[in-house]
Design a protein around this motif. Structure first.
Motif, PDB file in Angstrom:
ATOM      1  N   SER A  15       0.859  -1.172   0.000  1.00  0.00           N
ATOM      2  CA  SER A  15       0.000   0.000   0.000  1.00  0.00           C
ATOM      3  C   SER A  15       0.896   1.222   0.000  1.00  0.00           C
ATOM      4  O   SER A  15       1.860   1.289   0.765  1.00  0.00           O
ATOM      5  CB  SER A  15      -0.910  -0.007   1.234  1.00  0.00           C
ATOM      6  N   ALA A  16       0.572   2.190  -0.859  1.00  0.00           N
ATOM      7  CA  ALA A  16       1.434   3.365  -0.997  1.00  0.00           C
ATOM      8  C   ALA A  16       0.622   4.565  -1.454  1.00  0.00           C
ATOM      9  O   ALA A  16      -0.426   4.417  -2.090  1.00  0.00           O
ATOM     10  CB  ALA A  16       2.550   3.082  -1.997  1.00  0.00           C
ATOM     11  N   SER A  17       1.122   5.749  -1.128  1.00  0.00           N
ATOM     12  CA  SER A  17       0.541   6.983  -1.656  1.00  0.00           C
ATOM     13  C   SER A  17       1.586   7.677  -2.530  1.00  0.00           C
ATOM     14  O   SER A  17       2.770   7.375  -2.467  1.00  0.00           O
ATOM     15  CB  SER A  17       0.050   7.899  -0.533  1.00  0.00           C
ATOM     16  N   LEU A  18       1.107   8.602  -3.321  1.00  0.00           N
ATOM     17  CA  LEU A  18       1.954   9.239  -4.327  1.00  0.00           C
ATOM     18  C   LEU A  18       3.082  10.068  -3.720  1.00  0.00           C
ATOM     19  O   LEU A  18       4.207  10.039  -4.186  1.00  0.00           O
ATOM     20  CB  LEU A  18       1.075  10.120  -5.213  1.00  0.00           C
ATOM     21  N   SER A  19       2.792  10.785  -2.637  1.00  0.00           N
ATOM     22  CA  SER A  19       3.768  11.716  -2.076  1.00  0.00           C
ATOM     23  C   SER A  19       4.445  11.157  -0.834  1.00  0.00           C
ATOM     24  O   SER A  19       3.778  10.677   0.073  1.00  0.00           O
ATOM     25  CB  SER A  19       3.083  13.035  -1.703  1.00  0.00           C
ATOM     26  N   ASN A  20       5.765  11.260  -0.801  1.00  0.00           N
ATOM     27  CA  ASN A  20       6.493  10.888   0.420  1.00  0.00           C
ATOM     28  C   ASN A  20       6.912  12.127   1.203  1.00  0.00           C
ATOM     29  O   ASN A  20       7.654  12.044   2.156  1.00  0.00           O
ATOM     30  CB  ASN A  20       7.694   9.992   0.116  1.00  0.00           C
ATOM     31  N   GLY A  21       6.442  13.282   0.784  1.00  0.00           N
ATOM     32  CA  GLY A  21       6.740  14.530   1.488  1.00  0.00           C
ATOM     33  C   GLY A  21       6.370  15.717   0.636  1.00  0.00           C
ATOM     34  O   GLY A  21       6.625  15.742  -0.561  1.00  0.00           O
ATOM     35  N   GLY A  22       5.730  16.687   1.235  1.00  0.00           N
ATOM     36  CA  GLY A  22       5.344  17.888   0.494  1.00  0.00           C
ATOM     37  C   GLY A  22       4.159  17.629  -0.410  1.00  0.00           C
ATOM     38  O   GLY A  22       3.507  16.596  -0.340  1.00  0.00           O
ATOM     39  N   GLU A  23       3.890  18.599  -1.280  1.00  0.00           N
ATOM     40  CA  GLU A  23       2.792  18.476  -2.228  1.00  0.00           C
ATOM     41  C   GLU A  23       3.309  17.982  -3.558  1.00  0.00           C
ATOM     42  O   GLU A  23       4.381  18.395  -4.005  1.00  0.00           O
ATOM     43  CB  GLU A  23       2.095  19.824  -2.410  1.00  0.00           C
ATOM     44  N   VAL A  24       2.549  17.089  -4.193  1.00  0.00           N
ATOM     45  CA  VAL A  24       2.931  16.532  -5.486  1.00  0.00           C
ATOM     46  C   VAL A  24       1.771  16.692  -6.455  1.00  0.00           C
ATOM     47  O   VAL A  24       0.650  16.281  -6.161  1.00  0.00           O
ATOM     48  CB  VAL A  24       3.284  15.031  -5.359  1.00  0.00           C
ATOM     49  N   TYR A  25       2.048  17.328  -7.582  1.00  0.00           N
ATOM     50  CA  TYR A  25       1.121  17.350  -8.707  1.00  0.00           C
ATOM     51  C   TYR A  25       1.749  16.498  -9.793  1.00  0.00           C
ATOM     52  O   TYR A  25       2.908  16.715 -10.149  1.00  0.00           O
ATOM     53  CB  TYR A  25       0.918  18.773  -9.234  1.00  0.00           C
TER      54      TYR A  25
END
Length: 144
Positions: A15-25
């Motif tokens: 399971s993972a999300s796109l950002s590992n820190g800060g904002e990501v577009y």
């Protein structure tokens, strides 16, 4: 004997999300593969956080889920690909509202070595931050 076979089944889940820190577009872009950098779990080490690709280690039925978040400036959603072929997708047009979420789930029969990943739609865009708005997860249900 059946109990011994069940205990020998591999334990595969991520399971993972796109950002590992800060904002990501992410998007629009030519490299449409979504690489999920904030890994919550990766039992069996089958998800590659450098490429965004899950590789099946054994033949089996696998469950995958995804969720995307985007703002109204672009279409949002994702395409779940198996060996480069669209399996399921989500999509939301940009519109008058301020943000959109999409989600989908699927059970796929995979053989060892099959690859699964998420891609953006053409001209699509997703957003993530420390709140984990855009996620990708999967696990082995059972071997076949």
């Amino acid at each position: 004997m059946a109990e011994a076979a069940m205990q020998a089944a591999p334990k595969i889940a991520f399971s993972a999300s796109l950002s590992n820190g800060g904002e990501v577009y992410k998007g629009p872009c030519t490299d449409k593969i979504l690489v999920f950098k904030r890994v919550f779990s990766n039992t069996g080490c089958c998800y590659n956080e450098d490429t965004g690709i899950f590789t099946a280690p054994v033949n089996g039925l696998y469950y995958f889920s995804s969720k995307t978040y985007g703002y109204n400036t672009h279409n949002t959603g994702a395409i779940l690909m198996k060996n480069g072929v669209l399996q399921v997708s989500t999509f939301d047009f940009c519109g008058a509202d301020t943000s959109d979420t999409t989600s989908n789930n699927v059970v796929l029969q995979l053989v060892a070595g099959d690859k699964v990943h998420l891609e953006l739609w053409e001209n699509g865009r997703v957003f993530d931050n420390h709140n984990a708005h855009t996620t990708f997860s999967g696990f082995l249900l059972f071997t076949v």
